[in-house]
Design an enzyme around this catalytic site. Sequence first.
Site, PDB file in Angstrom:
ATOM      1  N   GLY A  35       0.816  -1.219   0.000  1.00  0.00           N
ATOM      2  CA  GLY A  35       0.000   0.000   0.000  1.00  0.00           C
ATOM      3  C   GLY A  35       0.845   1.262   0.000  1.00  0.00           C
ATOM      4  CB  CYS A  36       3.712   2.296   2.060  1.00  0.00           C
ATOM      5  SG  CYS A  36       2.809   2.177   3.626  1.00  0.00           S
ATOM      6  CB  THR A  37       5.097   0.318  -2.859  1.00  0.00           C
ATOM      7  OG1 THR A  37       6.042  -0.155  -1.891  1.00  0.00           O
ATOM      8  CG2 THR A  37       5.764   0.409  -4.222  1.00  0.00           C
ATOM      9  N   GLY A  40       3.082   6.024  -2.713  1.00  0.00           N
ATOM     10  CA  GLY A  40       4.243   6.809  -3.131  1.00  0.00           C
ATOM     11  C   GLY A  40       4.336   6.937  -4.642  1.00  0.00           C
TER      12      GLY A  40
END
Length: 149
Positions: A35-37, A40
């Site tokens: 999710g964070c990738t 970003g």
Amino acid sequence: MKYDFMLPSSSGDTFRSADRLPLVLYFYPKDNTPGCTTEGLEFNVLLPEFAALGYTVAGISRDGVKSHQNFCAKQGFGFELLSDVDETVCRLFDVIKLKKLYGRESYGIERSTFVLNEKGEIAYEWRKVKVAGHAREVLDTLKKGREAV
């Protein structure tokens, strides 16, 4: 309330919020997670459009600078990731929340985004963010705000 903080950055320098206003600041749980990738990468694709409106984009998590540098290099991010290992800025923005995962409780970052205006005040905020399409939603909100002025 005016927000002014300094944190170590993936650039190797100290990031001072007052020097980067207006600012889109997104808080995320952990480097190199799906999710964070995605989040970003979505901000990164729209970076030229944020810049055209005059906004700096930065991400914050509790990961260290080295982790951030590796994450930026791996994903090709064109913006800085800020390291808040002691949670000072996370607590300033009240994004540390009790989370439950598989019946276990722990404190972590609630995915959130804040837009600070030229005075360092919160102009917009999103909490409990769903990743898909969020960066576009932030950009569209800023474009509409521009039109309203």
